[in-house]
Write an enzyme that holds these catalytic residues in place. Structure first.
Site, PDB file in Angstrom:
ATOM      1  CG  ASP A 169      66.217  39.975  62.079  1.00 58.11           C
ATOM      2  OD1 ASP A 169      66.925  39.977  62.122  1.00 58.11           O
ATOM      3  OD2 ASP A 169      66.058  39.695  60.830  1.00 58.11           O
ATOM      4  CG  ASP A 210      65.692  43.591  63.286  1.00 59.25           C
ATOM      5  OD1 ASP A 210      66.160  44.694  62.005  1.00 59.25           O
ATOM      6  OD2 ASP A 210      66.244  42.686  63.079  1.00 59.25           O
ATOM      7  CE  LYS A 237      69.006  45.829  63.358  1.00 62.58           C
ATOM      8  NZ  LYS A 237      69.340  44.964  62.496  1.00 62.58           N
ATOM      9  CD  GLU A 289      69.812  41.903  58.037  1.00 61.17           C
ATOM     10  OE1 GLU A 289      70.248  41.057  57.151  1.00 61.17           O
ATOM     11  OE2 GLU A 289      69.869  41.462  59.380  1.00 61.17           O
ATOM     12  CD  GLU A 303      75.538  40.895  62.913  1.00 58.65           C
ATOM     13  OE1 GLU A 303      75.129  41.810  62.756  1.00 58.65           O
ATOM     14  OE2 GLU A 303      75.728  39.996  63.186  1.00 58.65           O
TER      15      GLU A 303
HETATM   16  O1  KIV Z   1      68.845  41.143  65.450  1.00 58.47           O
HETATM   17  C1  KIV Z   1      69.441  41.980  65.485  1.00 58.47           C
HETATM   18  O2  KIV Z   1      69.064  41.344  67.016  1.00 58.47           O
HETATM   19  C2  KIV Z   1      70.240  42.191  65.056  1.00 58.47           C
HETATM   20  C3  KIV Z   1      71.624  42.598  65.863  1.00 58.47           C
HETATM   21  C4  KIV Z   1      72.716  41.216  65.716  1.00 58.47           C
HETATM   22  C5  KIV Z   1      72.026  44.121  65.578  1.00 58.47           C
HETATM   23  O3  KIV Z   1      69.533  42.413  63.665  1.00 58.47           O
END
Ligand code: KIV
Length: 283
Positions: free
Chosen positions: A47, A86, A116, A118, A185
């Protein structure tokens, strides 16, 4: 890992075999194709596209539709690497049901291999439910950009003992919930090492030092295409923005001077056809 399709099992095995994982982001067909040709292990349609492609200040405004659109483009070029979609802000935060539905949409409508999201301990039940639904999940802890405002900005995390300990707890909770790997991160390098040692799944770092199980960078950062803000942990392997700017300036100059297009860039018409056409116009 080039040639055959990379699977989540390959990713888990890499840690056991001590092979560092290579992960980059891509948001469109050309970058998907280049990541594939380069033979990276994992491609993330992140994202971060909100910032480096859409020109937003953060990732909060990115929608499911934005993600699906970009994942579809990347998938057309990216055949070998494992492709991670994401989950955007508020696509998994409202309920476990929403999280499963939206994870399913990224796979069914976007075509990515895994998703993925968070969050650590608080999101472990959500992760477990998505995994139970048959969708592999990659975790993301440490600095979580979607909640950067709650963290006080885009800052290094895990500074004191309590905060560092909480990040290790997050990693363990995600592992118990069934993630196949974890993005870590912006944490101090020694903490990166401790997190990687605390879990069996691969920990892929971005600003987490060298002693983790792999690295991920935002491609637009590492090739110098996006330089509005360059985090400390980014290495610019090249600078393509000045090269593109030079090409645009040259094109502009040649168009103004009528030097472009040259004969080799123009389609021909036989002299007889032209003469007949002129006669037809005049009559
Ligand atoms: O969105 C993204 O590019 C990420 C990376 C920073 C791992 O989550």
């Amino acid at each position: 890992m080039s040639g055959k399709k990379v699977t989540v099992l390959d990713i888990r095995d890499a840690k056991k075999e001590g092979r560092p994982l290579v992960m980059v982001t891509a948001y469109d067909y050309p970058f998907g194709l280049m990541a594939d040709e380069a033979g990276v292990d994992i491609v993330l349609v992140g994202d971060s596209l909100g910032m480096v492609v859409m020109g937003l200040d953060g990732t909060v405004e990115v929608t499911m539709e934005n993600m699906i659109h970009h994942i579809r483009a990347v998938m057309r070029g990216c055949k070998g690497p494992l492709v991670v979609g994401d989950m955007p802000f508020m696509s998994y935060n409202t309920s476990v049901r929403d999280a499963i539905i939206n994870a399913g949409r990224l796979m069914k409508e976007g075509g990515c291999d895994v998703v993925k999201l968070e969050g650590g301990v608080d999101f472990a039940p959500t992760v477990a439910a998505i995994v139970k639904a048959g969708i592999p999940v990659q975790g993301h802890i440490g600095l979580t950009p979607q909640t950067a405002s709650a963290l006080g900005g885009f800052k290094m995390q895990g500074k004191d003992v309590a905060a560092a300990r909480a990040i290790i707890d997050d990693a363990r909770a995600l592992e118990d919930a069934g993630v196949f790997s974890i993005i870590l991160e912006a944490v101090p390098a020694p903490l990166g090492k401790l997190v990687a040692e605390a879990v069996e799944v691969p920990v892929i770092g971005i600003g987490a030092g060298p002693d983790v199980d792999g690295q991920v960078l935002v491609t637009h950062d590492m090739v110098g295409l996006f330089d509005k803000f360059v985090p400390k942990f980014v290495k610019q392997y090249t600078q393509i923005r000045p090269i593109i700017l030079e090409a645009l300036a040259e094109y502009k100059k040649e168009v103004r001077e009528r030097a472009f297009p040259a004969p080799e860039h123009s389609f021909k018409m036989p002299d007889e056809t032209l003469a007949e056409l002129k006669k037809a116009i005049d009559s």
